[in-house]
Design an enzyme around this catalytic site. Structure first.
Site, PDB file in Angstrom:
ATOM      1  N   THR A 269      -7.532 -48.904  23.051  1.00  0.00           N
ATOM      2  CA  THR A 269      -6.845 -50.106  22.573  1.00  0.00           C
ATOM      3  C   THR A 269      -7.096 -50.208  21.078  1.00  0.00           C
ATOM      4  O   THR A 269      -8.222 -50.483  20.650  1.00  0.00           O
ATOM      5  CB  THR A 269      -7.361 -51.364  23.289  1.00  0.00           C
ATOM      6  OG1 THR A 269      -7.088 -51.258  24.685  1.00  0.00           O
ATOM      7  CG2 THR A 269      -6.676 -52.617  22.748  1.00  0.00           C
TER       8      THR A 269
ATOM      9  N   LYS B 269      -0.328 -54.028  25.226  1.00  0.00           N
ATOM     10  CA  LYS B 269      -1.747 -54.304  25.492  1.00  0.00           C
ATOM     11  C   LYS B 269      -2.276 -55.409  24.585  1.00  0.00           C
ATOM     12  O   LYS B 269      -3.017 -56.299  25.028  1.00  0.00           O
ATOM     13  CB  LYS B 269      -2.564 -53.023  25.281  1.00  0.00           C
ATOM     14  CG  LYS B 269      -4.075 -53.198  25.472  1.00  0.00           C
ATOM     15  CD  LYS B 269      -4.412 -53.628  26.893  1.00  0.00           C
ATOM     16  CE  LYS B 269      -5.908 -53.963  27.050  1.00  0.00           C
ATOM     17  NZ  LYS B 269      -6.770 -52.785  26.883  1.00  0.00           N
TER      18      LYS B 269
ATOM     19  N   LYS C 182     -12.691 -58.010  18.984  1.00  0.00           N
ATOM     20  CA  LYS C 182     -11.927 -56.910  18.404  1.00  0.00           C
ATOM     21  C   LYS C 182     -10.477 -56.953  18.874  1.00  0.00           C
ATOM     22  O   LYS C 182      -9.533 -56.850  18.075  1.00  0.00           O
ATOM     23  CB  LYS C 182     -12.540 -55.567  18.798  1.00  0.00           C
ATOM     24  CG  LYS C 182     -11.832 -54.353  18.190  1.00  0.00           C
ATOM     25  CD  LYS C 182     -11.906 -53.126  19.090  1.00  0.00           C
ATOM     26  CE  LYS C 182     -10.828 -53.168  20.155  1.00  0.00           C
ATOM     27  NZ  LYS C 182     -10.689 -51.896  20.910  1.00  0.00           N
TER      28      LYS C 182
END
Length: 305
Positions: A96, A171, A246
């Site tokens: 990701t 995502k 993050k």
């Protein structure tokens, strides 16, 4: 059965490779962590001494790494994947990462004559272990079709998302919604508890009503209600606050690049940052509930950061 090279054998990559081995694939793995590599070897992965060693003769290469900088470093340079894999090798990045890094690898792979897809996953460590992840795959349609066939042992859902970087876009947006849902679930859970509602009774109501969400059903942040909640184990990490910060940061960066205001997302990011500022970044992200119930006392500087 394929020869699979796998770079990145951490909390997600480790169990994912185990499922690939169980499906009959020959998996060669590489990780800078000796502990992670040893755990993968115990589950049937063959240890590689380098990226070049891992990708040599592989039919497909998977990467599962923490950040865009890590992905760039393993794909680019003389010791990287693009310089050492055969041109017919299918390249799949399930990290990701930021859109810019994903686009950079797409561009470099295409220029070097490779098929490459961005294929991040949803489902967490439990989904990785159970082989029930959702894969979101962006790239050229032929490469996406080829990747779909290889991914099946690890997935409950495989969804083509469109062209290059659309897997990452899906995502990022999905995780933005997840962490907003987690914050709202935490606030609702604390308020219901303080209004005298039994925790289980309130969960039973919310899980079949308009307050329902994956965060509520899987990560409910009060102990003794949901078996999969980290709250049952003093917030031992299943998905750390640092990783949550993050991921929501990726959404904020993408929003700024597209002039999209994220009023709620930016506030939730600030909550995760407060956890990190208090030394709780390694705990599970559901410890955000301790900001709602006041049990984590933040300093004035952290509160205003």
């Amino acid at each position: 059965m394929a020869v699979v090279a796998w770079i990145g054998l951490g909390n997600m990559g480790g169990p994912m490779t185990s499922n690939m081995v169980k499906a009959g694939h020959a998996v060669r793995g590489f990780d800078l962590s000796g502990q992670a590599l040893a755990a993968a070897v115990a589950n049937g992965v063959t240890a590689a001494s380098s990226i070049a060693d891992a990708v040599r003769g592989a039919d497909v290469v998977f990467t599962m790494l923490p950040k865009g900088d890590h992905v760039r470093s393993v794909y680019f340079g003389e010791a990287g994947i693009l310089a050492n894999a055969a041109k017919e090798t299918l390249l799949i990045d399930s990290s990701t990462i930021d859109i810019e890094s994903a686009q950079a690898v797409h561009d470099a792979a295409a220029a070097a004559g490779f098929r490459f897809v961005d294929a991040p996953v949803s489902g967490g460590m439990s989904g990785a272990s159970a082989g029930t992840l959702t894969f979101m795959i962006g790239g050229e349609s032929g490469a996406v079709a080829d990747a779909t066939a290889v991914i099946e042992p690890m997935a409950a859902n495989i969804i083509p998302t469109g062209g290059a970087t659309t897997g990452q876009a899906a995502k990022i947006c999905n995780n933005l919604m997840l962490f907003i849902n987690l914050a709202s679930t935490s606030e609702g859970a604390v308020l219901a508890d303080r209004l005298g509602l039994d925790k289980q009774v309130f969960w039973d109501i919310a899980s079949v009503s308009s307050g329902d969400s994956w965060a509520l059903r899987t990560w409910y942040p009060l102990p003794g209600v949901v078996p999969t909640s980290a709250a049952n184990h003093d917030f031992a990490p299943t998905f750390t606050a640092e990783l949550a910060n993050k991921d929501i940061g990726l959404a904020i960066a993408a929003a700024r690049s597209t002039d999209t205001p994220l009023e709620i997302g930016e506030h939730v990011q600030q909550l995760f940052q407060r956890l990190i500022d208090q030394g709780e970044g390694g705990k599970d992200c559901t410890k955000i509930v301790t900001l709602m119930d006041g049990s984590l006392k933040t300093t004035a500087s952290a509160t205003t950061a």
